[in-house]
Write an enzyme that holds these catalytic residues in place. Sequence first.
Site, short mmCIF file in Angstrom:
data_model
loop_
_atom_site.label_atom_id
_atom_site.label_comp_id
_atom_site.label_asym_id
_atom_site.label_seq_id
_atom_site.Cartn_x
_atom_site.Cartn_y
_atom_site.Cartn_z
NE ARG A 1 -2.05 -3.10 3.17
CZ ARG A 1 -3.52 -3.21 3.43
NH1 ARG A 1 -4.17 -2.02 3.35
NH2 ARG A 1 -4.02 -4.22 3.26
CG ASP B 1 -4.42 2.53 6.23
OD1 ASP B 1 -4.67 4.00 6.22
OD2 ASP B 1 -5.10 1.93 6.71
CG ASN B 2 -7.83 1.36 3.84
OD1 ASN B 2 -7.01 0.20 4.51
ND2 ASN B 2 -8.78 2.05 4.58
#
Length: 635
Positions: free
Chosen positions: A295, A387-388
């Site tokens: 990510r 982070d996604n």
Amino acid sequence: MLLRVCPSSFFYLRPLHLFSSTSKFPFCPSLQRDLRLSPSRSSSFRRMESSPASSSSSSPTPVTSSAAADSLAKDLQNQTLGDVDGSVKVKRKLEDFNWDHSFVKELPGDPRSDVISREVLHACYSKVSPSVQVDDPQLVAWSESVAELLDLDPKEFERPDFSLMLAGAKPLPGAMPYAQCYGGHQFGMWAGQLGDGRAITLGEVLNSKDERWELQLKGAGKTPYSRFADGLAVLRSSIREFLCSETMHCLGIPTTRALCLLTTGQDVTRDMFYDGNPKEEPGAIVCRVSQSFLRFGSYQIHASRGKEDLDIVRKLADYAIKHHFPHIESMDRSDSLSFKTGDEDDSVVDLTSNKYAAWVVEIAERTATLIARWQGVGFTHGVLNTDNMSILGQTIDYGPFGFLDAFDPSYTPNTTDLPGRRYCFANQPDIGLWNIAQFSKTLAVAQLINEKEANYAMERYGDKFMDEYQAIMSKKLGLSKYNKEVISKLLNNMAVDKVDYTNFFRLLANVKANPNTPEAELLKPLKAVLLDIGKERKEAWIKWMRSYIQEVGGSEISDEERKARMDSVNPRYILRNYMCQSAIDAAEQGDFSEVNNLIRLMKRPYEEQPGMEKYARLPPAWAYRPGVCMLSCSS
């Protein structure tokens, strides 16, 4: 370092026609203030030589490995070969997976192997084994198409110990499990170390085509990144992830996949609404599959820790390029990928002279393409933290997502997002740019790219998004070319009257391009979605329909051909939240028939499916209750 976003790719990034003047939600470009970007030198760039064909690719390139040749003899002994459509297909048992483990072997790891929650320094991962407690785990759903990616024999789903292995209760031969370390910006604020708090990667499998696939168990137990959580997952969130990842794939949108869904036989305590009322829920595990789970935050965490860890950013970048962007490694100066980004003499960006610049540009373009496709089908991710965000341009981490029912640009499916609606449907393009800016800054801090290259990546994001979005919307309306006025007025009308997004475009394909259609007949094809509109609104729709018919009437394409083309890009079925909830309610009582009904339905979302018409109806009234149309991040 100052990063800029040029006007062509920022101020017009969020299509203006998404915002109705009658909307109660105040849409304003607040993200520019958050970015603190310097003014643009130029709103256009001039291409100096050839186009970046390789860097604009939106599909990962298969990875080759000499290990396949070395293990050929063993493969022939352990695999079943079947002749399908003239091609030989490999069918492996679980024990015969061709593991590679490049991530663990090539990157620095945590010297500790315990699962005590802690800060993990100077490492990309921590070795950790699944620790979830199971009591007669049951396989309740699986994907044969994902099994095919892994060369997994479908008969393996029938073996008695399959559930034990894929729940992590019985070691999978050859696996080398670990949890990844990463950080991220959550709701625009740096959150520090996050990491895989309940996901454990088993390793990488190389299939017979030398494609690399990571297997990851979500809900398999504690890791050093679990913080105060238990590392487990519940059935409702696991069903949603399994169904949506496979739905997105069938819609043609890049996504992580899901091999299977299992129940653990153990309950998990969750406070679904964060209101102090926790309850016991059935536990579950999803086996997720992707070429990589890297990510943006995988790089951010190391850049945030100072000079000592900057080399890890480079190692991670080299790793990603080697295994997932190998075409970038093979570029040379003869490819002539140079671009003019401003009026100054030193404003040339040469992507062949810096592989990291070419890499970040491709990630920006993949991300732009992904989000444009989300907008096309009305998908709202709900938690677009850095982070996604996948470096492969895939949809990753299905939490409180939602597809649009009534068209509402301010829609967010995440209750946590309600105060500011940062991640609402209309904001997704801007958030994608903001996240690319953070990723570019990370690479710049590690001295992998310079300011010009970082700004060019963001510029390409904006241009790529608009190109993709305009093409998608033109196809949805059956237009031969993009018509901003027609599309702007349509979406404004849809927002005012809360028209069902999916059903409207499907019905629009039935309109005949006959300029002599009587006024009383104009809106008949849309009768099922234009509900309770008064005289004034009816006149607005008739006016729009006249302009639309005039536009499509200028094409030489027949009504039948236009309908076929529109039906191929406008789904008949989407995974509405209330459909997920119906399946969850039944599954929590031990009935998984509705889960499997939705799996079958979503394999062909663009086709008419006799007997399935109820799934295309407008949502029932109960679909708008808390916990159905909107959810929290808790799972």
